[in-house]
Design a protein around this motif. Structure first.
Motif, short mmCIF file in Angstrom:
data_model
loop_
_atom_site.label_atom_id
_atom_site.label_comp_id
_atom_site.label_asym_id
_atom_site.label_seq_id
_atom_site.Cartn_x
_atom_site.Cartn_y
_atom_site.Cartn_z
N ALA A 88 5.12 35.33 10.85
CA ALA A 88 5.86 34.77 11.99
C ALA A 88 7.21 35.48 12.08
CB ALA A 88 6.06 33.26 11.83
N PRO A 89 7.65 35.84 13.28
CA PRO A 89 8.90 36.59 13.41
C PRO A 89 10.14 35.76 13.09
CG PRO A 89 7.92 36.19 15.57
CD PRO A 89 6.96 35.66 14.55
N TYR A 90 11.14 36.44 12.54
CA TYR A 90 12.45 35.84 12.32
C TYR A 90 13.18 35.80 13.66
CZ TYR A 90 17.25 35.09 10.86
OH TYR A 90 18.51 34.58 10.72
N VAL A 91 13.70 34.65 14.00
CA VAL A 91 14.57 34.49 15.17
C VAL A 91 15.69 33.56 14.74
CG1 VAL A 91 14.78 33.62 17.53
CG2 VAL A 91 12.70 34.83 16.84
N TRP A 92 16.93 34.02 14.84
CA TRP A 92 18.07 33.21 14.44
C TRP A 92 18.04 31.88 15.18
CZ3 TRP A 92 22.32 30.85 16.56
CH2 TRP A 92 23.29 30.43 15.65
N GLY A 93 18.18 30.78 14.43
CA GLY A 93 18.21 29.45 15.01
C GLY A 93 16.85 28.82 15.26
N ALA A 94 15.78 29.55 15.00
CA ALA A 94 14.42 29.04 15.27
C ALA A 94 13.90 28.20 14.10
CB ALA A 94 13.46 30.18 15.56
N ALA A 95 13.23 27.11 14.45
CA ALA A 95 12.69 26.21 13.42
C ALA A 95 11.20 25.93 13.64
CB ALA A 95 13.48 24.91 13.41
N GLY A 96 10.47 26.92 14.14
CA GLY A 96 9.02 26.82 14.25
C GLY A 96 8.54 26.25 15.56
N PRO A 97 7.27 26.16 15.73
CA PRO A 97 6.25 26.49 14.74
C PRO A 97 5.82 27.95 14.70
CG PRO A 97 5.20 25.52 16.65
CD PRO A 97 6.69 25.53 16.92
N HIS A 98 6.34 28.80 15.62
CA HIS A 98 5.89 30.19 15.65
C HIS A 98 6.97 31.21 15.31
CE1 HIS A 98 2.23 28.62 17.33
NE2 HIS A 98 2.91 28.03 18.29
N CYS A 133 15.74 31.34 8.19
CA CYS A 133 15.47 30.92 6.81
C CYS A 133 15.43 29.40 6.65
CB CYS A 133 16.45 31.55 5.84
SG CYS A 133 18.17 31.02 5.98
N SER A 134 16.47 28.73 7.12
CA SER A 134 16.52 27.28 6.93
C SER A 134 15.57 26.56 7.89
CB SER A 134 17.94 26.76 7.11
OG SER A 134 18.46 27.12 8.37
N GLY A 135 15.25 27.20 9.00
CA GLY A 135 14.25 26.64 9.91
C GLY A 135 12.88 26.60 9.26
N LEU A 136 12.56 27.64 8.47
CA LEU A 136 11.28 27.66 7.76
C LEU A 136 11.21 26.58 6.69
CD1 LEU A 136 8.52 29.04 7.17
CD2 LEU A 136 9.75 30.51 5.54
N THR A 137 12.27 26.43 5.90
CA THR A 137 12.25 25.42 4.84
C THR A 137 12.23 24.02 5.45
OG1 THR A 137 14.65 25.60 4.61
CG2 THR A 137 13.32 26.86 3.06
N TRP A 170 8.92 32.54 -0.63
CA TRP A 170 8.52 32.65 0.77
C TRP A 170 9.78 32.38 1.57
CZ3 TRP A 170 4.41 34.61 2.96
CH2 TRP A 170 3.24 34.71 2.21
N HIS A 171 10.06 33.28 2.52
CA HIS A 171 11.28 33.11 3.31
C HIS A 171 11.18 33.88 4.62
CE1 HIS A 171 13.61 36.96 2.03
NE2 HIS A 171 12.34 37.14 1.76
N ALA A 172 12.12 33.59 5.50
CA ALA A 172 12.31 34.33 6.74
C ALA A 172 13.59 35.13 6.55
CB ALA A 172 12.42 33.36 7.92
N PRO A 173 13.48 36.42 6.23
CA PRO A 173 14.64 37.19 5.78
C PRO A 173 15.76 37.42 6.79
CG PRO A 173 12.62 38.28 5.15
CD PRO A 173 12.25 37.18 6.10
N LYS A 174 15.50 38.12 7.89
CA LYS A 174 16.57 38.49 8.82
C LYS A 174 15.96 39.04 10.10
CE LYS A 174 16.87 42.98 6.59
NZ LYS A 174 17.67 43.89 5.83
N THR A 175 16.79 39.26 11.09
CA THR A 175 16.35 39.81 12.36
C THR A 175 15.56 41.10 12.13
OG1 THR A 175 18.27 38.86 13.46
CG2 THR A 175 17.15 40.65 14.61
N GLY A 176 14.45 41.22 12.83
CA GLY A 176 13.61 42.41 12.71
C GLY A 176 12.54 42.29 11.64
N THR A 177 12.50 41.16 10.94
CA THR A 177 11.48 40.96 9.89
C THR A 177 10.63 39.75 10.24
OG1 THR A 177 12.87 39.53 8.53
CG2 THR A 177 13.03 41.91 8.12
N VAL A 178 9.71 39.44 9.34
CA VAL A 178 8.81 38.30 9.51
C VAL A 178 8.80 37.45 8.24
CG1 VAL A 178 7.32 39.55 11.14
CG2 VAL A 178 6.83 39.64 8.67
N VAL A 179 8.28 36.25 8.36
CA VAL A 179 8.11 35.38 7.19
C VAL A 179 7.23 36.13 6.19
CG1 VAL A 179 7.09 33.23 6.34
CG2 VAL A 179 8.39 33.24 8.49
N ARG A 180 7.69 36.18 4.94
CA ARG A 180 6.95 36.94 3.94
C ARG A 180 7.28 36.47 2.52
NH1 ARG A 180 10.32 42.31 5.34
NH2 ARG A 180 12.14 41.95 4.04
#
Length: 157
Positions: A57-67, A71-75, A132-142
């Motif tokens: 799933a792509p990293y998007v600042w401020g996003a909390a799912g489901p797609h 980082c904190s949105g994923l947790t 498992w984390h959402a690292p930063k802009t331009g990356t994906v959950v990994r």
């Protein structure tokens, strides 16, 4: 306290696969009358599985799912789906979690990354020094190795 569960000889293929998945993730099994610590462990492992299911799933600042996630949105998303509420930001999650030593960390515990400005990142501990984390802009959950020693760990209350 370790509980041993006997599995009947005649197990369906789906049950066998589920049992192998549980063993591979290091999950615990909910048992009636279990201690609160055991119940918390099952929630943490469930949250870890939910986070892992968002792989790619792509990293998007401020996003909390489901797609899409930060980082904190994923947790927050993973724990909410597992039955526990977390605040929205990594720093607020750090303030809410019960601090634990690295030697006490288990699957699904929160891993907080610290810098000069305080907590700047959070992920879920996956074992073997990985999160498992959402690292930063331009990356994906990994799934990725913890890259610094400037971390602390916390159990979700």
């Amino acid at each position: 306290m370790t509980a041993h569960i006997r599995i009947p000889r005649m197990v369906s293929r789906a049950s066998a696969v589920s049992a192998l998945t549980v063993a591979a993730v290091g999950s615990t099994v909910a048992v009636p009358g279990a201690t609160p610590e055991a119940e918390a462990a099952t929630v943490a492992v469930k949250a870890l599985r939910i986070a892992a299911s968002k792989k790619g799933a792509p990293y998007v600042w401020g996003a909390a799912g489901p797609h899409r996630f930060d980082c904190s949105g994923l947790t927050q998303y993973a724990y909410k789906r597992a039955g526990k509420r977390l605040p929205r930001t990594a720093a607020a999650q750090y303030n809410r979690a019960r601090p634990i030593k690295a030697s006490a960390r288990t699957h699904g515990d929160l891993v907080f990354f610290h810098g000069s400005g305080g907590v700047y990142h959070v992920g879920l501990y996956a074992g073997g020094g990985r999160i498992w984390h959402a690292p930063k802009t331009g990356t994906v959950v990994r799934l990725e190795r913890i890259w610094t020693r400037q971390v602390s760990y916390g159990k979700v209350r």
